[in-house]
Design an enzyme around this catalytic site. Structure first.
Site, PDB file in Angstrom:
ATOM      1  N   THR B  63     -79.959  -1.316 -22.339  1.00  0.00           N
ATOM      2  CA  THR B  63     -78.836  -0.184 -21.873  1.00  0.00           C
ATOM      3  C   THR B  63     -78.626  -0.495 -20.692  1.00  0.00           C
ATOM      4  O   THR B  63     -77.423  -0.413 -20.177  1.00  0.00           O
ATOM      5  CB  THR B  63     -79.547   1.026 -22.187  1.00  0.00           C
ATOM      6  OG1 THR B  63     -79.793   1.016 -23.486  1.00  0.00           O
ATOM      7  CG2 THR B  63     -78.563   2.302 -21.688  1.00  0.00           C
ATOM      8  N   TYR B 126     -73.083   3.050 -34.748  1.00  0.00           N
ATOM      9  CA  TYR B 126     -71.731   4.119 -35.033  1.00  0.00           C
ATOM     10  C   TYR B 126     -72.386   5.021 -35.843  1.00  0.00           C
ATOM     11  O   TYR B 126     -71.968   6.282 -35.466  1.00  0.00           O
ATOM     12  CB  TYR B 126     -70.768   3.176 -35.294  1.00  0.00           C
ATOM     13  CG  TYR B 126     -69.293   4.021 -35.366  1.00  0.00           C
ATOM     14  CD1 TYR B 126     -69.034   4.560 -34.384  1.00  0.00           C
ATOM     15  CD2 TYR B 126     -68.994   4.128 -36.784  1.00  0.00           C
ATOM     16  CE1 TYR B 126     -67.820   5.514 -34.640  1.00  0.00           C
ATOM     17  CE2 TYR B 126     -67.858   4.844 -36.783  1.00  0.00           C
ATOM     18  CZ  TYR B 126     -67.326   5.665 -35.629  1.00  0.00           C
ATOM     19  OH  TYR B 126     -66.065   6.450 -36.058  1.00  0.00           O
ATOM     20  N   TYR B 156     -85.715  -0.490 -31.041  1.00  0.00           N
ATOM     21  CA  TYR B 156     -85.301   0.009 -29.812  1.00  0.00           C
ATOM     22  C   TYR B 156     -84.956   1.414 -30.315  1.00  0.00           C
ATOM     23  O   TYR B 156     -83.887   1.673 -30.552  1.00  0.00           O
ATOM     24  CB  TYR B 156     -84.136  -0.536 -29.112  1.00  0.00           C
ATOM     25  CG  TYR B 156     -83.734  -0.247 -27.957  1.00  0.00           C
ATOM     26  CD1 TYR B 156     -84.182   0.605 -26.964  1.00  0.00           C
ATOM     27  CD2 TYR B 156     -82.900  -0.941 -27.188  1.00  0.00           C
ATOM     28  CE1 TYR B 156     -83.815   1.110 -25.671  1.00  0.00           C
ATOM     29  CE2 TYR B 156     -82.283  -0.658 -25.840  1.00  0.00           C
ATOM     30  CZ  TYR B 156     -82.725   0.450 -25.179  1.00  0.00           C
ATOM     31  OH  TYR B 156     -82.325   0.618 -23.930  1.00  0.00           O
ATOM     32  N   LYS B 186     -89.592  -0.311 -28.231  1.00  0.00           N
ATOM     33  CA  LYS B 186     -89.209   0.440 -26.682  1.00  0.00           C
ATOM     34  C   LYS B 186     -88.969   1.919 -27.143  1.00  0.00           C
ATOM     35  O   LYS B 186     -87.870   2.215 -27.844  1.00  0.00           O
ATOM     36  CB  LYS B 186     -88.229  -0.218 -26.154  1.00  0.00           C
ATOM     37  CG  LYS B 186     -88.043   0.577 -24.898  1.00  0.00           C
ATOM     38  CD  LYS B 186     -86.817  -0.050 -24.107  1.00  0.00           C
ATOM     39  CE  LYS B 186     -86.482   0.789 -22.756  1.00  0.00           C
ATOM     40  NZ  LYS B 186     -85.591   0.450 -22.095  1.00  0.00           N
TER      41      LYS B 186
END
Lengths: 319, 319
Positions: B63, B126, B156, B186
């Site tokens: 990110t 999405y 993630y 994560k």
């Protein structure tokens, strides 16, 4: 299902104004093969069917098309194949909004270069809480880099999925600097108050509710039409309602009621696999049920309930 | 800032277990030029600096790297350039999770083919409200198609941005079928209860909180380390704290307090532009401030406040 009479096409049809969009647009479902690749043959047959049975145009690569589940190359390839098959560029509105501004530029430039000047643009949708100024910079970058005076952008407001609303403030900034290019918006919020606000605040802006359930109220206030997923299966029903409402015909209210009942019945299932299930069912073509992950096809028993529910609500079986 | 002593590298370092990951990993910031293209030279210099000053490894294209703001080609190009510059494949964990499963396959296959076997995978982000079974099918498709026995996937979990949580149920399904491949996660939820649950429910699973503010508690319960954005600027401070906490050193608590104060100060600004501003400030390199839309660079006056705040909290100026 019969094709509506040609006289029902309003004077502001794509034929009359090739860069404008009005009426009933369908975000066409995109069939996939067992290996998950786009099934080009079935996709083109379906697209032609939608145009032949009542859609003014196709919003190819919207949410219902599973657009973001396909790569850029797959999306560009299908657009090229659709045009090569003879589908008119004027009757397409291509989804080109990606997370990466370079991707949005690439898709928009590709479409415009092929003569498809109308695009439906999601904002970049990974990062949340971005400022209007940052979102403006993203759209402006696409417009500046594509640099096509005929480009017509319809903003795509779908906060539940994108997480990134298109605010009135952002629209104002874009209209101030790009009044010829940013011409409309698809509002998939499902929120009548937002549709109403857009129609009040931005006269002349082509607002399309993302559901036919708001069509009647929206047309009364000057909406351009609607862009709706369910037009994949209730094409004739929605088109007939649209025509009746515009003509203020005596049977408009009754048509509207049935149309909204079908929509309501459909919404009890996940929309993308439900629509594909119905297409598979009515075409007798099991292959249509496939979807790309993270979606899954509707289980058979759910599909049977779906068919019963939508027919109970008044859906005319597809032909 | 001095390089930590080599003896501080735990026995389970990348050098010892090339397919594992432990310790402090940084989702490296990716500089862009005025034309928004990736600034490869500065990117490689920064990556090397992070590895030289305390990071065990780099989570490239997370990110903080603005991963989803770059095209696949840009992401693959930078990875190739980083490897060509001599950055070891074992010390990289590449972000490869996209909305389109074909894109995730392509990025994962590309990385694995270059010897970078560790990937950090977002779910397809999405569509919201997808079932665990649908998300499982997406990850399974990537694993089956890439078909590399050395591939190691770190899931993630970043629900605030992706809108698609990685649930315990999904992890169970993946561990059941791909226990050698799906090895860690994560957790950027910022929710200690979720980190704790993962550590309790999945012993041996490599859990990395996405913030150093949870590092102390997480290490006590067996976390693998942390993957944190702020390691882009507080590299030495976080590494020293990590080493002290692992060694149960007397000054661990004090180091931890300062480290968390710096993080807290930073969080008052949008993290990605704030980190780039600090890198620009300490390197005397204004070009580093640039970000891709929809982000915007931090205004100068905000940047001055940021520098004062983080230094007040104890950040050692970068060298």
């Amino acid at each position: 299902m019969s094709r509506p009479p040609a006289t029902a096409v309003p004077a502001t049809s794509p034929e009359a104004e090739p860069l404008a969009a009005h009426g009933l647009w369908s975000p066409a479902s995109v069939p996939v093969r067992a290996d998950l690749a786009i099934d080009t043959g079935r996709a083109i047959t379906h697209a032609r069917h939608l145009l032949d049975t009542g859609c003014h145009g196709l919003a190819v690569f919207g949410t219902t098309s599973e657009a973001n589940s396909f790569s850029l190359e797959e999306r560009m390839g299908l657009l090229e194949d659709m045009l090569a098959s003879g589908i008119p560029a004027d009757r397409l509105m291509v989804g080109t909004g990606c997370c990466a501004v370079t991707d949005s530029v690439r898709l928009t430039d590709h479409a415009a270069g092929l003569g498809v000047k109308k695009v439906l643009m999601l904002p970049p949708f990974y990062y949340k809480g971005m400022s209007d100024a940052g979102l403006y910079r993203s759209f402006a970058t696409v417009i500046e880099r594509v640099a096509d005076p005929d480009l017509r952008i319809f903003l795509y407001h779908f906060p539940r999925l994108s997480g990134v609303p298109i605010t009135a403030g952002l629209i104002e900034m874009l209209l101030r600097d790009f009044p010829r290019t940013v011409v409309g918006l698809k509002d998939s919020s499902g929120d009548w108050e937002n549709v109403r606000m857009l129609l009040d605040e931005f006269p002349g802006f082509a607002v399309f509710p993302g559901s036919e359930s708001l069509l009647g109220r929206a047309l009364e206030k000057g909406a351009a039409g609607c862009i709706t997923a369910t037009a994949n299966v209730n094409t004739a029903g929605i088109r007939a309602t649209y025509d009746a409402l515009r003509a203020q015909a005596a049977d408009g209210a009754a048509k509207d009621e049935t149309m909204r009942a079908v929509r309501k019945a459909l919404e009890a299932w996940p929309l993308v696999p439900a629509l594909k299930h119905l297409i598979a069912h009515y075409r007798g073509d099991h292959a249509w049920r496939a979807v790309r992950p993270p979606m899954l096809p509707l289980p058979e028993e759910e599909g049977a309930k779906l068919v019963a529910a939508v027919e109970g609500a008044g859906l005319q079986p597809l032909v």
